[in-house]
Design a protein around this motif. Sequence first.
Motif, PDB file in Angstrom:
ATOM      1  N   GLY B  91     -38.563 -40.589   0.356  1.00  0.00           N
ATOM      2  CA  GLY B  91     -38.462 -41.394   1.513  1.00  0.00           C
ATOM      3  C   GLY B  91     -38.419 -42.849   0.743  1.00  0.00           C
ATOM      4  O   GLY B  91     -38.837 -43.193  -0.597  1.00  0.00           O
ATOM      5  N   HIS B  92     -37.741 -43.858   1.550  1.00  0.00           N
ATOM      6  CA  HIS B  92     -37.669 -45.339   1.001  1.00  0.00           C
ATOM      7  C   HIS B  92     -38.950 -45.995   0.784  1.00  0.00           C
ATOM      8  O   HIS B  92     -39.158 -46.835  -0.077  1.00  0.00           O
ATOM      9  N   LEU B  93     -40.078 -45.560   1.529  1.00  0.00           N
ATOM     10  CA  LEU B  93     -40.982 -46.216   1.524  1.00  0.00           C
ATOM     11  C   LEU B  93     -41.893 -45.939  -0.148  1.00  0.00           C
ATOM     12  O   LEU B  93     -42.652 -46.675  -0.866  1.00  0.00           O
ATOM     13  N   THR B  98     -35.033 -47.132  -5.860  1.00  0.00           N
ATOM     14  CA  THR B  98     -33.746 -46.392  -5.601  1.00  0.00           C
ATOM     15  C   THR B  98     -32.856 -46.614  -4.509  1.00  0.00           C
ATOM     16  O   THR B  98     -31.766 -46.998  -4.774  1.00  0.00           O
ATOM     17  N   TYR B  99     -33.528 -46.819  -3.366  1.00  0.00           N
ATOM     18  CA  TYR B  99     -32.635 -47.546  -2.185  1.00  0.00           C
ATOM     19  C   TYR B  99     -31.832 -48.705  -2.457  1.00  0.00           C
ATOM     20  O   TYR B  99     -30.923 -49.047  -2.036  1.00  0.00           O
ATOM     21  N   SER B 100     -32.887 -49.436  -2.725  1.00  0.00           N
ATOM     22  CA  SER B 100     -32.186 -51.054  -2.924  1.00  0.00           C
ATOM     23  C   SER B 100     -30.975 -50.905  -4.183  1.00  0.00           C
ATOM     24  O   SER B 100     -30.145 -51.577  -3.912  1.00  0.00           O
ATOM     25  N   LEU B 129     -30.217 -41.654   3.685  1.00  0.00           N
ATOM     26  CA  LEU B 129     -29.499 -43.090   3.524  1.00  0.00           C
ATOM     27  C   LEU B 129     -28.915 -43.612   4.552  1.00  0.00           C
ATOM     28  O   LEU B 129     -28.810 -44.799   4.773  1.00  0.00           O
ATOM     29  N   SER B 130     -28.373 -42.760   5.486  1.00  0.00           N
ATOM     30  CA  SER B 130     -27.948 -43.363   7.060  1.00  0.00           C
ATOM     31  C   SER B 130     -28.952 -44.267   7.364  1.00  0.00           C
ATOM     32  O   SER B 130     -28.699 -45.157   8.146  1.00  0.00           O
ATOM     33  N   ASP B 131     -30.398 -43.663   7.602  1.00  0.00           N
ATOM     34  CA  ASP B 131     -31.288 -44.277   8.182  1.00  0.00           C
ATOM     35  C   ASP B 131     -31.747 -45.719   7.486  1.00  0.00           C
ATOM     36  O   ASP B 131     -31.905 -46.706   8.100  1.00  0.00           O
ATOM     37  N   TYR B 132     -31.896 -45.452   6.140  1.00  0.00           N
ATOM     38  CA  TYR B 132     -31.979 -46.566   5.443  1.00  0.00           C
ATOM     39  C   TYR B 132     -30.899 -47.722   5.564  1.00  0.00           C
ATOM     40  O   TYR B 132     -31.276 -48.847   5.667  1.00  0.00           O
ATOM     41  N   ALA B 133     -29.626 -47.437   5.532  1.00  0.00           N
ATOM     42  CA  ALA B 133     -28.602 -48.450   5.694  1.00  0.00           C
ATOM     43  C   ALA B 133     -28.882 -49.188   6.901  1.00  0.00           C
ATOM     44  O   ALA B 133     -28.676 -50.462   7.097  1.00  0.00           O
TER      45      ALA B 133
END
Lengths: 410, 410
Positions: B91-93, B98-100, B129-133
Amino acid sequence: MLALIGNAVVGQSGGPTAAINATLAGVIRGAIDARDSGVIGTLYGMRNGIEGFLGERIIDLFDAFDTEEKLKLLERTPAAALGSCRRRLKGHLEDAATYSKILEILKKYNIRYFFYIGGNDSMDTVLKLSDYAKDNGYEIKVVGVPKTIDNDLPVTDHTPGFGSAAKFIATTVKEILRDVAVYTIPAVTIVEIMGRDAGWLTASAALAGQNDGIGPDLIYLPERAFDVDAFIKDVKDRLSIHPAVLVCASEGIRTADGEYLGAKGGTLDAFGHKQLSGAGKVLEGIVKAEIGCKVRSIELNLPQRCASHIASLTDLTESDLVGRGAVAAALSGKTGVMMTFIREGGEEYSVSVGSADIGGIANGVKGVPAEYINESGNYVTDDCVEYLRPLIVGEAMPYFENGVPKHIIL
Amino acid sequence: MLALIGNAVVGQSGGPTAAINATLAGVIRGAIDARDSGVIGTLYGMRNGIEGFLGERIIDLFDAFDTEEKLKLLERTPAAALGSCRRRLKGHLEDAATYSKILEILKKYNIRYFFYIGGNDSMDTVLKLSDYAKDNGYEIKVVGVPKTIDNDLPVTDHTPGFGSAAKFIATTVKEILRDVAVYTIPAVTIVEIMGRDAGWLTASAALAGQNDGIGPDLIYLPERAFDVDAFIKDVKDRLSIHPAVLVCASEGIRTADGEYLGAKGGTLDAFGHKQLSGAGKVLEGIVKAEIGCKVRSIELNLPQRCASHIASLTDLTESDLVGRGAVAAALSGKTGVMMTFIREGGEEYSVSVGSADIGGIANGVKGVPAEYINESGNYVTDDCVEYLRPLIVGEAMPYFENGVPKHIIL
């Protein structure tokens, strides 16, 4: 010389191949021609080889294959359509009853031509039968037609059935090479290939790399003593070049003391041959213990001898040819012979069909010669690839129905 | 609605299949059309999935596949041509860095379309990825394209890649049936087939018998608890009918207490999945001990997922179609979706391509339903065969060169 007039019988023996039925089709086609010229009355097929013949389990093959369409389907059906056996005749002095029974059945059905399609052990049966008939004044022509995926019979350039097995192996190894290359972590994949005493099948894995130069990393044959330390070094060397290392090893590799690597838990078959399994698993254990990277082993197993969906057209064509040739040889008076392939010289690959006295063939084994193995004992030479290359050329696709191959079942 | 204008990227993830490159070819073809209509600038390919993307290991696929001939060769090349990975995003939390980093690369290359071809774990990556974007205000369409030989994704009628694996299994089992039938002595052959939690691949062994009625004797799926005593009785019953008994068993069969039959010596993979091997070997041991006849086990192993030489034409055609469909879905504004197949009603088999929100798909597993397994738990039902039958229809032969398939290697 006038040809003998009478009936004929054909049998299949030993392990199945993808091409043994193409040879049967060739014998049937040759016999049909001989019937049309008034020499052969009918062609019987023995079920389960000499074993079934002794029980008079025979069928009329002219009835069973009354159309060319059925013969074509037979050619594309793997394994012995007549059934097979692993019985090897003893000498007639040891087992007089069996020989007199065979003679009785031959006489009963007026059989004057006897065709036996098989490997080393079957050729031994052909020789004994031919000699026994001669000694007992029964006029019959006994002709052996080779078949073995192992390619280990002497005198003949190669054996029917080998090319198709080699094509399956080269194709499968090539596909596995694509598969293992998708990840970036170091990993060793070991492919265990059939061939107890002869490394021809394992050598044919090298054909996977003939077009794009990407073949297996390492190839180990049973003809060269296997050195565990050299193996570990070989694998480490390859891992230093790229992460996905593919090793092809014969089931029959053995250490310098003659011990099979996969000997643990081995059993004996009816001929006293040791049944092997597990060379790949043993190598997997060695890599795990000594190198510690990801490792997997794959045993190609039975599909090597029955994957007719990827048969070699060259092999099937030649297998039919050698079956027809056997009938022609018998009609010309030959007996106690095995049919052979003679590779013609010249740029283009071509073979002719010959025959040779079985005396020098039965029980002989033709391994991969020393000059076909590289100095380090971990690959085959270019000359070896040149020898193998033409044998897998051409595709002989099955007839499909609902997505699966059509087979003929007697 | 106006389509986003920018570049696109495509990646492959998870285990290889024989059809995953056909889907890649479909995405490329779809993107070429979108380039021609001025929407997509270029299509990048990430090497080794999201792992390689994070290292900016990307190539221009319009350069690499500048002819339809190369795309055709790609379709017939097994395994992920771009390379694959087994990395699953947290998860991005938990893993903000990695997400940034991903967002940074997306911006750098102005990527507005993101296609990810993979199995369950890859769909989870698409969703995250879709949610994060979306949460970070970066406009991008993220679309998942399924691939798995296991056929275990929910919502879609079946998965690209499954049909080819099923065709390999049905064909190979049919050939093994011919092979084992040649001898007259009682013998049990066990074929171990992939599928840890879903028995679809093992079920497809039944297709071997659809034309001539001679299929495997017994089929055991992981969806039904495996009873050792019932197995022994099943095998004895079949041996009383004919000598050569063929058993197909999933690698994932487990006893009522949930223990995998082949669990001994298992290890965990990167996702915490148990790596299995040896259900076939365990069954072999049971037959040897409890029945005592000749027994052999065959693990079909990697060729199940890479034997593109016997790919299903239906599968390859649909795999291309779903790749093109993914581009169309993204252009129409969809994101966070997985492409699906919808089986149309009617006599003739046909599918249409759809898409579904990934929320209900990622991490779900679709096993073989109870009504597709017979009461005794030792075979599949006719309804199951009807479902499977069309998926293996049609042959997609490779392009051959010197007797082995031609592949494209990036």
